[in-house]
Write a protein that holds these residues in place. Structure first.
Motif, mmCIF file in Angstrom:
data_model
loop_
_atom_site.group_PDB
_atom_site.id
_atom_site.type_symbol
_atom_site.label_atom_id
_atom_site.label_comp_id
_atom_site.label_asym_id
_atom_site.label_seq_id
_atom_site.Cartn_x
_atom_site.Cartn_y
_atom_site.Cartn_z
ATOM 1 N N ALA A 278 -5.114 -35.805 69.834
ATOM 2 C CA ALA A 278 -5.060 -36.270 68.365
ATOM 3 C C ALA A 278 -4.209 -37.469 68.219
ATOM 4 N N VAL A 279 -3.030 -37.608 69.150
ATOM 5 C CA VAL A 279 -2.256 -38.708 69.052
ATOM 6 C C VAL A 279 -3.211 -40.097 69.407
ATOM 7 N N SER A 280 -3.670 -39.933 70.450
ATOM 8 C CA SER A 280 -4.681 -41.096 70.674
ATOM 9 C C SER A 280 -5.566 -41.478 69.662
ATOM 10 N N ALA B 169 -3.796 -43.451 67.172
ATOM 11 C CA ALA B 169 -3.478 -44.632 67.682
ATOM 12 C C ALA B 169 -4.791 -45.706 67.485
ATOM 13 N N LEU B 170 -5.745 -45.162 67.878
ATOM 14 C CA LEU B 170 -7.101 -45.961 67.805
ATOM 15 C C LEU B 170 -7.361 -46.365 66.479
ATOM 16 N N LEU B 171 -7.304 -45.317 65.475
ATOM 17 C CA LEU B 171 -7.505 -45.602 64.101
ATOM 18 C C LEU B 171 -6.431 -46.719 63.447
ATOM 19 N N SER C 101 -5.944 -52.340 61.703
ATOM 20 C CA SER C 101 -5.150 -53.819 62.081
ATOM 21 C C SER C 101 -6.178 -55.005 62.246
ATOM 22 N N ALA C 102 -7.391 -54.583 62.891
ATOM 23 C CA ALA C 102 -8.486 -55.326 63.141
ATOM 24 C C ALA C 102 -9.106 -55.957 61.913
ATOM 25 N N VAL D 5 0.518 -49.560 69.284
ATOM 26 C CA VAL D 5 1.075 -49.679 70.667
ATOM 27 C C VAL D 5 2.318 -48.484 71.096
ATOM 28 N N TRP D 6 2.984 -48.390 70.118
ATOM 29 C CA TRP D 6 4.047 -47.316 70.367
ATOM 30 C C TRP D 6 3.329 -46.147 70.605
#
Length: 321
Positions: free
Chosen positions: A260-262, A265-267, A272-273, A285-286
């Motif tokens: 779930a955390v990964s 982060a991907l979202l 940002s992109a 990143v954190w």
């Protein structure tokens, strides 16, 4: 938590075989009396009931004559009253417990087998009784519920009585988690419909799908948590005295959190992109570093846990040898 499967029972029996055999030998040696062959069914039942008050894992008592023919009805133990009181006249001369007892003057105990009466793994403890002139008077047989015996020896008997209540509570929690997951899926569907109605070419439209993904990610994490709880605490048997069972449960929960955390982060990286501002890149990143740290900690925990269990098993095998 479910009851032990036959494989679990056999594994536990192999671990505690000597203790089980010593216990059953002492019970039958003290309990057996040649006078039992003159007692009626009611007297046998009362005598067995007094024994079951101390040893509740005893499931059946019956008597055989010198040729292995059953001369009494099956006397069920106090906690196994549902067992049918049949058996008189059955020929037991080919059974392992009779063949072993016929060639021994002490208590003999079979290896585990599936009971034809209760359809559970059991042991039979048998002792030969002789007349005053040395001839065989008959055999006293006690059938023992193997799973209940293991629970008795490991001090797990009382906890088993609370299992239905534990399962009920865990089941309610699982229903709640699944309900939340379904609600999130509904919100994801509703959000998806709104996205279809929005102009995808606009800047706002580019970010709208992330709401759907967030709902789906939360639904996935919550559903996986409910599924893990259902399997670990309701459906599967878990030996709380063995560290590997606890390690398995913790590993599955931590793995669900890492996934779930990964995804989160991907979202954030995708956001940002799309914004081309890098607003969320530091936070992403954190989060990735946190997920990597969790994964590293889980790997160390699994490794050290398996090493500790291997050392305990090696020490046990060394003592047995």
């Amino acid at each position: 938590m479910s009851k032990m499967s036959h494989i679990n029972v056999i594994e536990k029996y192999d671990e505690h075989r000597d203790a089980i055999h010593h216990l059953l030998s002492s019970i039958l040696s003290c309990f057996a009396d040649a006078k039992m062959f003159e007692q009626n069914q009611q007297e046998l039942s009362e005598q067995l009931k007094s024994l079951c008050d101390y040893y509740p894992f005893i499931s059946l008592l019956y008597l055989l004559d010198a040729k292995g023919k059953q001369i009494s009805m099956n006397v069920p133990g106090s906690y196994f009253k549902h067992s049918p009181q049949t058996g008189r006249g059955f020929d037991r001369s080919k059974r392992p417990y009779y063949l072993l007892a016929a060639n021994s003057d002490s208590v003999v105990i079979t290896e585990p087998y599936l009971s034809s009466v209760r359809r559970e793994l059991c042991l039979s403890a048998t002792i030969k009784m002789n007349n005053d002139d040395g001839t065989t008077k008959g055999y006293i047989v006690l059938d023992i519920d193997l799973a209940a015996t293991i629970s008795f020896l490991t001090g797990d008997s009382k906890r088993i009585h609370f299992d239905p209540y534990f399962k009920a509570v865990y089941s309610l929690i699982v229903v709640g988690l699944f309900s939340v997951a379904l609600l999130l899926l509904y919100l994801a569907g509703k959000e998806c419909w709104e996205v279809l109605q929005t102009l995808l070419s606009s800047e706002e439209g580019k970010l709208l799908p992330f709401g759907v993904v967030i709902y789906l990610t939360l639904a996935l994490a919550i559903f996986d948590l409910g599924k893990t709880t259902l399997e670990e605490e309701v459906l599967l048997y878990k030996d709380i005295l063995r560290h590997s069972s606890t390690r398995r449960t913790i590993t599955r929960f931590i793995a669900a959190i890492i996934i779930a955390v990964s995804i989160e982060a991907l979202l954030m990286i995708f956001k940002s992109a799309l914004k081309e501002s890098g607003e969320y890149i530091i936070q992403a990143v954190w989060i990735i570093l946190a997920a990597g740290f969790l994964l590293l900690c889980m790997a160390v925990y699994v490794y050290l846990g398996s090493k500790a269990e291997a050392l305990l098993l090696k020490r046990k095998n060394h003592k047995d040898s």
